[in-house]
Design a protein around this motif. Structure first.
Motif, PDB file in Angstrom:
ATOM      1  N   GLY A  78      26.866  32.250   9.682  1.00  0.00           N
ATOM      2  CA  GLY A  78      27.838  31.428  10.394  1.00  0.00           C
ATOM      3  C   GLY A  78      28.563  32.227  11.459  1.00  0.00           C
ATOM      4  O   GLY A  78      28.195  33.367  11.788  1.00  0.00           O
ATOM      5  N   THR A  79      29.616  31.637  11.991  1.00  0.00           N
ATOM      6  CA  THR A  79      30.379  32.264  13.072  1.00  0.00           C
ATOM      7  C   THR A  79      31.062  33.553  12.625  1.00  0.00           C
ATOM      8  O   THR A  79      31.276  34.449  13.437  1.00  0.00           O
ATOM      9  CB  THR A  79      31.452  31.301  13.593  1.00  0.00           C
ATOM     10  OG1 THR A  79      32.266  30.882  12.502  1.00  0.00           O
ATOM     11  CG2 THR A  79      30.810  30.104  14.251  1.00  0.00           C
ATOM     12  N   LEU A  84      25.175  31.613   5.554  1.00  0.00           N
ATOM     13  CA  LEU A  84      25.531  30.197   5.586  1.00  0.00           C
ATOM     14  C   LEU A  84      24.620  29.424   4.628  1.00  0.00           C
ATOM     15  O   LEU A  84      23.421  29.275   4.885  1.00  0.00           O
ATOM     16  CB  LEU A  84      25.401  29.674   7.008  1.00  0.00           C
ATOM     17  CG  LEU A  84      25.979  28.309   7.321  1.00  0.00           C
ATOM     18  CD1 LEU A  84      27.460  28.260   6.990  1.00  0.00           C
ATOM     19  CD2 LEU A  84      25.783  27.997   8.785  1.00  0.00           C
ATOM     20  N   SER A 122      23.922  23.080  10.947  1.00  0.00           N
ATOM     21  CA  SER A 122      24.787  23.027   9.770  1.00  0.00           C
ATOM     22  C   SER A 122      26.050  22.279  10.169  1.00  0.00           C
ATOM     23  O   SER A 122      26.406  22.226  11.363  1.00  0.00           O
ATOM     24  CB  SER A 122      25.127  24.436   9.293  1.00  0.00           C
ATOM     25  OG  SER A 122      25.926  24.375   8.127  1.00  0.00           O
ATOM     26  N   CYS A 125      28.767  23.370  12.928  1.00  0.00           N
ATOM     27  CA  CYS A 125      28.150  24.331  13.860  1.00  0.00           C
ATOM     28  C   CYS A 125      27.256  23.589  14.845  1.00  0.00           C
ATOM     29  O   CYS A 125      26.765  22.501  14.561  1.00  0.00           O
ATOM     30  CB  CYS A 125      27.321  25.357  13.098  1.00  0.00           C
ATOM     31  SG  CYS A 125      28.275  26.354  11.951  1.00  0.00           S
ATOM     32  N   THR A 126      27.020  24.193  15.999  1.00  0.00           N
ATOM     33  CA  THR A 126      26.111  23.591  16.970  1.00  0.00           C
ATOM     34  C   THR A 126      24.671  23.909  16.585  1.00  0.00           C
ATOM     35  O   THR A 126      24.379  24.979  16.045  1.00  0.00           O
ATOM     36  CB  THR A 126      26.368  24.123  18.395  1.00  0.00           C
ATOM     37  OG1 THR A 126      26.225  25.532  18.388  1.00  0.00           O
ATOM     38  CG2 THR A 126      27.737  23.738  18.890  1.00  0.00           C
ATOM     39  N   GLN A 128      20.961  25.074  16.931  1.00  0.00           N
ATOM     40  CA  GLN A 128      20.344  26.143  17.711  1.00  0.00           C
ATOM     41  C   GLN A 128      18.830  26.032  17.568  1.00  0.00           C
ATOM     42  O   GLN A 128      18.317  25.776  16.488  1.00  0.00           O
ATOM     43  CB  GLN A 128      20.824  27.494  17.204  1.00  0.00           C
ATOM     44  CG  GLN A 128      20.333  28.661  18.016  1.00  0.00           C
ATOM     45  CD  GLN A 128      20.882  29.984  17.486  1.00  0.00           C
ATOM     46  OE1 GLN A 128      21.763  30.017  16.642  1.00  0.00           O
ATOM     47  NE2 GLN A 128      20.333  31.068  17.982  1.00  0.00           N
ATOM     48  N   LEU A 145      24.678  30.896  13.938  1.00  0.00           N
ATOM     49  CA  LEU A 145      25.207  29.633  14.439  1.00  0.00           C
ATOM     50  C   LEU A 145      26.639  29.799  14.937  1.00  0.00           C
ATOM     51  O   LEU A 145      27.415  30.582  14.388  1.00  0.00           O
ATOM     52  CB  LEU A 145      25.141  28.564  13.348  1.00  0.00           C
ATOM     53  CG  LEU A 145      23.741  28.178  12.880  1.00  0.00           C
ATOM     54  CD1 LEU A 145      23.820  27.096  11.831  1.00  0.00           C
ATOM     55  CD2 LEU A 145      22.866  27.726  14.033  1.00  0.00           C
ATOM     56  N   ARG A 146      26.977  29.050  15.971  1.00  0.00           N
ATOM     57  CA  ARG A 146      28.324  29.055  16.541  1.00  0.00           C
ATOM     58  C   ARG A 146      29.051  27.794  16.115  1.00  0.00           C
ATOM     59  O   ARG A 146      28.431  26.759  15.874  1.00  0.00           O
ATOM     60  CB  ARG A 146      28.241  29.116  18.065  1.00  0.00           C
ATOM     61  CG  ARG A 146      27.755  30.468  18.548  1.00  0.00           C
ATOM     62  CD  ARG A 146      27.687  30.523  20.052  1.00  0.00           C
ATOM     63  NE  ARG A 146      26.261  30.788  20.331  1.00  0.00           N
ATOM     64  CZ  ARG A 146      25.577  30.265  21.315  1.00  0.00           C
ATOM     65  NH1 ARG A 146      26.144  29.442  22.143  1.00  0.00           N
ATOM     66  NH2 ARG A 146      24.312  30.561  21.486  1.00  0.00           N
ATOM     67  N   ALA A 147      30.357  27.899  16.085  1.00  0.00           N
ATOM     68  CA  ALA A 147      31.180  26.744  15.710  1.00  0.00           C
ATOM     69  C   ALA A 147      31.044  25.665  16.767  1.00  0.00           C
ATOM     70  O   ALA A 147      30.937  25.943  17.972  1.00  0.00           O
ATOM     71  CB  ALA A 147      32.640  27.166  15.548  1.00  0.00           C
ATOM     72  N   ALA A 148      31.032  24.417  16.298  1.00  0.00           N
ATOM     73  CA  ALA A 148      30.955  23.288  17.225  1.00  0.00           C
ATOM     74  C   ALA A 148      32.285  23.139  17.938  1.00  0.00           C
ATOM     75  O   ALA A 148      33.344  23.266  17.337  1.00  0.00           O
ATOM     76  CB  ALA A 148      30.599  22.025  16.463  1.00  0.00           C
TER      77      ALA A 148
END
Length: 152
Positions: A78-79, A84, A122, A125-126, A128, A145-148
């Protein structure tokens, strides 16, 4: 098979040679057989027998190549850089999809060893997507993954 084919054609030819068609001009007329020329019938019979005695032409069997499925493994974080759990990983255009375990690891079976687009998503998250050539790609695919972001 060839003998059966030859016998069937011979029986057909004999039935043609000895069958007669009845020409009836009306009541009281005698039936007269319709006979074609002997040389024409002989030529026809020889042609049929020649074709019947030729070996059957068989097409070469189609070559079918099956690729062994490719097992692709990797990790999703995760971020915060922590594993995750429960992230969804799938090959684009395929029905095959898996969820990551509690350590963020996944193992996905791909039907081919060629190029593939692999996606991961997830909650929160955005999504990918990355392009892989699984024939040369080592296992150990890594998704971070980056936070949405929400737009108001």
């Amino acid at each position: 098979m060839q003998l059966l084919r030859t016998l069937a054609l011979t029986a057909f030819i004999l039935s043609l040679a000895f069958s007669t068609s009845v020409a009836a001009d009306g009541p009281g007329t005698s039936a007269t057989p319709v006979v074609t020329g002997h040389s024409t019938l002989r030529h026809f019979t020889r042609g049929l027998l020649r074709r019947a005695l030729q070996p059957l032409k068989r097409d070469a069997p189609a070559t079918v190549y099956y690729e062994a499925p490719t097992l692709l493994t990797g990790t999703v974080v995760g971020t915060d850089g922590m594993p995750l759990a429960g992230a969804l990983v799938w090959a684009v255009g395929s029905q095959e999809q898996v969820r990551t375990n509690s350590k963020g690891d996944f193992a996905l079976t791909l039907p081919t060893s060629g190029p593939v687009s692999l996606s991961c998503a997830s909650r929160g998250c955005t999504q990918q997507t990355m392009q892989l050539n699984t024939g040369s790609q080592p296992n150990g695919v890594y998704f971070a993954l980056r936070a949405a972001t929400t737009q108001e």
